[in-house]
Design an enzyme around this catalytic site. Structure first.
Site, mmCIF file in Angstrom:
data_model
loop_
_atom_site.group_PDB
_atom_site.id
_atom_site.type_symbol
_atom_site.label_atom_id
_atom_site.label_comp_id
_atom_site.label_asym_id
_atom_site.label_seq_id
_atom_site.Cartn_x
_atom_site.Cartn_y
_atom_site.Cartn_z
ATOM 1 N N SER A 110 -0.492 6.730 14.622
ATOM 2 C CA SER A 110 -1.789 6.148 14.330
ATOM 3 C C SER A 110 -1.807 5.997 12.958
ATOM 4 O O SER A 110 -2.611 5.370 12.589
ATOM 5 C CB SER A 110 -2.021 8.517 13.996
ATOM 6 O OG SER A 110 -3.310 8.274 13.623
ATOM 7 N N ASP A 170 0.881 -0.952 -0.211
ATOM 8 C CA ASP A 170 -0.030 0.301 -0.095
ATOM 9 C C ASP A 170 0.730 1.211 0.091
ATOM 10 O O ASP A 170 1.951 0.759 0.552
ATOM 11 C CB ASP A 170 -0.815 -0.184 1.110
ATOM 12 C CG ASP A 170 -2.203 1.208 0.669
ATOM 13 O OD1 ASP A 170 -2.615 1.728 0.034
ATOM 14 O OD2 ASP A 170 -2.752 0.932 1.878
ATOM 15 N N LYS A 171 -0.144 2.399 -0.050
ATOM 16 C CA LYS A 171 1.251 3.450 -0.033
ATOM 17 C C LYS A 171 0.038 4.872 0.492
ATOM 18 O O LYS A 171 -1.103 4.278 0.872
ATOM 19 C CB LYS A 171 1.366 4.079 -1.839
ATOM 20 C CG LYS A 171 1.251 5.549 -2.337
ATOM 21 C CD LYS A 171 0.628 7.055 -1.703
ATOM 22 C CE LYS A 171 -1.029 6.712 -1.949
ATOM 23 N NZ LYS A 171 -1.692 8.477 -1.825
ATOM 24 N N HIS A 172 1.076 5.609 1.646
ATOM 25 C CA HIS A 172 0.105 5.995 2.448
ATOM 26 C C HIS A 172 0.422 7.710 1.645
ATOM 27 O O HIS A 172 1.828 7.510 2.110
ATOM 28 C CB HIS A 172 0.073 5.576 3.764
ATOM 29 C CG HIS A 172 -0.273 6.603 4.689
ATOM 30 N ND1 HIS A 172 -2.327 7.025 4.851
ATOM 31 C CD2 HIS A 172 -0.168 7.456 5.496
ATOM 32 C CE1 HIS A 172 -2.500 7.709 5.534
ATOM 33 N NE2 HIS A 172 -1.062 8.252 6.114
ATOM 34 N N SER A 173 -0.146 8.604 1.980
ATOM 35 C CA SER A 173 0.471 10.321 2.253
ATOM 36 C C SER A 173 0.549 10.692 3.448
ATOM 37 O O SER A 173 -1.147 10.243 3.469
ATOM 38 C CB SER A 173 -0.268 10.797 0.156
ATOM 39 O OG SER A 173 -0.161 12.726 1.252
ATOM 40 N N THR A 227 -9.127 10.548 -0.280
ATOM 41 C CA THR A 227 -9.889 9.748 -0.826
ATOM 42 C C THR A 227 -10.997 9.454 -1.537
ATOM 43 O O THR A 227 -11.700 9.381 -1.994
ATOM 44 C CB THR A 227 -8.627 8.385 -0.596
ATOM 45 O OG1 THR A 227 -7.154 8.847 -0.803
ATOM 46 C CG2 THR A 227 -8.918 7.788 -1.580
ATOM 47 N N LYS A 265 -2.901 1.913 11.945
ATOM 48 C CA LYS A 265 -4.051 1.486 10.476
ATOM 49 C C LYS A 265 -3.374 1.015 9.599
ATOM 50 O O LYS A 265 -3.976 0.099 8.805
ATOM 51 C CB LYS A 265 -4.456 2.777 10.223
ATOM 52 C CG LYS A 265 -5.340 3.301 10.992
ATOM 53 C CD LYS A 265 -5.912 4.925 10.607
ATOM 54 C CE LYS A 265 -5.096 5.471 11.123
ATOM 55 N NZ LYS A 265 -5.699 7.120 11.365
ATOM 56 N N LYS A 266 -2.419 0.969 8.748
ATOM 57 C CA LYS A 266 -1.591 0.480 8.290
ATOM 58 C C LYS A 266 -1.255 -0.928 8.481
ATOM 59 O O LYS A 266 -1.705 -1.568 7.322
ATOM 60 C CB LYS A 266 -0.124 1.794 7.666
ATOM 61 C CG LYS A 266 -0.574 2.691 6.289
ATOM 62 C CD LYS A 266 -1.951 2.692 4.952
ATOM 63 C CE LYS A 266 -2.848 3.405 5.398
ATOM 64 N NZ LYS A 266 -3.493 3.255 3.572
ATOM 65 N N ARG A 284 -7.284 14.079 20.880
ATOM 66 C CA ARG A 284 -5.555 14.997 19.807
ATOM 67 C C ARG A 284 -6.537 16.343 19.047
ATOM 68 O O ARG A 284 -5.372 17.504 19.303
ATOM 69 C CB ARG A 284 -5.243 14.407 18.847
ATOM 70 C CG ARG A 284 -4.079 13.101 19.855
ATOM 71 C CD ARG A 284 -3.134 11.893 19.092
ATOM 72 N NE ARG A 284 -3.054 13.065 18.191
ATOM 73 C CZ ARG A 284 -2.434 12.306 16.845
ATOM 74 N NH1 ARG A 284 -2.606 11.212 16.278
ATOM 75 N NH2 ARG A 284 -2.008 13.314 15.668
HETATM 76 N N1 URA Z 1 -3.652 11.571 9.552
HETATM 77 C C1 URA Z 1 -3.591 10.011 10.320
HETATM 78 O O1 URA Z 1 -3.860 8.813 10.394
HETATM 79 N N2 URA Z 1 -2.987 10.553 11.785
HETATM 80 C C2 URA Z 1 -2.442 11.342 12.199
HETATM 81 O O2 URA Z 1 -2.023 11.407 13.125
HETATM 82 C C3 URA Z 1 -2.296 12.463 11.659
HETATM 83 C C4 URA Z 1 -2.383 12.174 9.648
#
Ligand code: URA
Length: 462
Positions: free
Chosen positions: A202, A88-91, A139, A206-207, A187
């Site tokens: 965080s 996967d990719k995360h930005s 997205t 998730k990833k 937060r």
């Molecule tokens: N995106 C996230 O999922 N978590 C963060 O803490 C900041 C950006």
């Protein structure tokens, strides 16, 4: 001899240890996260812990323990039955950043072309994405402008779409990484969003809950980035790479420039439309940076998946997949498998005819010279205020709102030429964003010195 019961862990002790700079044990962190999810401690205690972490940071073992406790705080996606390579990719969030909409179909097409002996695509992209956050787009909001597109698939259905298409794009379910939802919610209003440690836990919880073999991170730097300085963006990238690698996921981070919106459009439907145009070989000059970044990130993913000898040959392969139409075919398959209507993309249909804005205006250049700078975050806020984003969670977003970019940084500008076209659902929504853009677009007599798009690549430290 009687087995000793472990001593109970009290949230107040965890808070005090962190506040006083004492290292936390895995058990303390695990117990704290569990108590947060079970609601057996108060929100005030969670908030105090977050603030203590904000100021004291986390050592590598603590960060790994927090990420792991959050990752396993609820349901996870188990990709092992697929017997494929998951990537996967995360930005970290940008303006006009729609690379996921190109990268998922590119990787899916590569995976479909090289199935496993069991007939599963040789690469799968189990992409769990987010919604618009702050000044950045999401997205899911973009995909949901496609009529019928379901971003809330059950885990069994998610797996089915991956088997069939090689990629699926969904949102976080209430049961997936619930600890992140609880911590992130607090937060947001306790001034603890910008901690590189909390952001790492965080994002990576998730990833990693997607059970990935590899992950490519696009960490933004510049005026449109979440992190305020280059050094903090780099620290965030290094923490995320170390955390992913520690969990056995090959992780690479690219520090990329976010000084102006990426590509031709920023909004929701207009970004889908831009990607469809690219996949149908209609490459607008304003989309050149988007295509280059998408190919670069996809190239790294193909390289990590062993489908290319180097990231550079991977990027060339990604471009080939885009230009031969295979990515577009994969995109249509994914959209259909997730219940979306593809009639606006097929044959002679022009996506520009759908979700047409009711109100438009233009920002015109007031002088001649070179487009030299802008506060990209302010541009992102202008797009959100046009209606593309939300003021608070749960607000609806407009499909049609957004902007079209007519000039990029460094371009020669003639007085009177359009710089940006703004779209909204009502005339009343145009004035404030237009003023925001007018104030931030700077034209100077001399051309600016520009940063390269890829600033630095962060890989695992030996
Ligand atoms: N995106 C996230 O999922 N978590 C963060 O803490 C900041 C950006």
């Amino acid at each position: 001899m009687k087995a000793l019961m472990p001593a109970p862990i009290h949230p107040i002790d965890v808070i005090l240890h962190k506040r006083n700079g004492q290292p936390l044990s895995d058990a303390e962190i695990q117990a704290f996260v569990q108590a947060g999810v079970d609601r057996t401690m108060t929100e005030a205690q969670i908030a105090a812990f977050l603030m203590a972490v904000y100021f004291q940071g986390l050592n590598p073992a603590e960060l790994a323990a927090l990420t792991k406790a959050m990752r396993f705080s609820g349901e996870t996606f188990d990709a092992t039955p697929l017997k494929t390579f998951t990537v996967d990719k995360h930005s970290t969030g940008g303006v006009g950043d729609k690379t996921s909409l190109l990268i998922a179909p590119i990787l899916a097409a590569a995976g479909l072309a090289a199935p496993t002996p069991e007939g599963v695509p040789g690469i799968c992209v189990p992409m769990i994405s987010g919604r618009s956050l702050g000044h950045t787009g999401g997205t899911l909001d973009k995909l949901e402008t496609i009529p019928g597109f379901d971003t809330q698939l059950s885990m069994p259905r998610f797996e089915q779409v991956l088997r069939q298409c090689g990629a699926a794009l969904i949102g976080q379910t209430p049961r997936l990484v619930p600890a992140d939802r609880i911590l992130y919610g607090l937060r947001d209003h306790t001034g603890t969003v910008e901690s590189p440690y909390l952001i790492t836990a965080s994002i990576m919880s998730k990833k990693l809950a997607e059970s990935l073999n590899a992950l490519v991170l696009d960490v933004k730097v510049g005026s449109g980035a979440f992190m305020p300085t280059y050094a903090l963006s780099k620290q965030l990238a290094e923490l995320m790479v170390a955390t992913g690698e520690r969990e056995g996921t090959r992780t690479v981070a690219l520090l990329t420039s976010m000084e102006e919106p990426l590509g031709r459009f920023s909004g929701n439907w207009c970004e889908v439309r831009e990607c469809v145009d690219i996949m149908k070989q209609d490459r607008h000059p304003m989309s050149a940076d988007l295509i280059r970044l998408s190919n670069t990130l996809a190239g790294w993913m193909l390289y990590l998946a062993d489908h290319a000898d180097t990231p550079v040959t991977g990027a060339a392969l990604a471009d080939e997949i885009l230009t031969c139409g295979a990515a577009f075919e994969a995109f249509l398959e994914i959209v259909q498998a997730q219940g979306g209507d593809i009639s606006h993309f097929e044959g002679e249909a022009n996506p520009a005819d759908f979700h047409q804005p009711a109100a438009t205006t233009q920002l015109l250049a007031e002088t001649s010279g070179y487009l030299s700078s802008m506060d990209c975050k302010e541009v992102g806020w202008a797009v959100q205020r046009l209606g593309a984003g939300r003021l608070k969670p749960g607000d609806p977003v407009s499909a049609a709102a957004g902007i079209e970019i007519h000039a990029k940084l460094g371009d020669r500008i003639q007085s009177g030429q359009p710089l940006v076209t703004l779209f909204a659902d009502t005339e009343a929504q145009l004035a404030e964003p237009l003023a925001m853009l007018r104030a931030t677009y700077k034209i100077t007599p001399e051309p600016p010195t520009l940063h390269p798009m890829i600033r630095e690549i962060i890989v695992k430290k030996d």
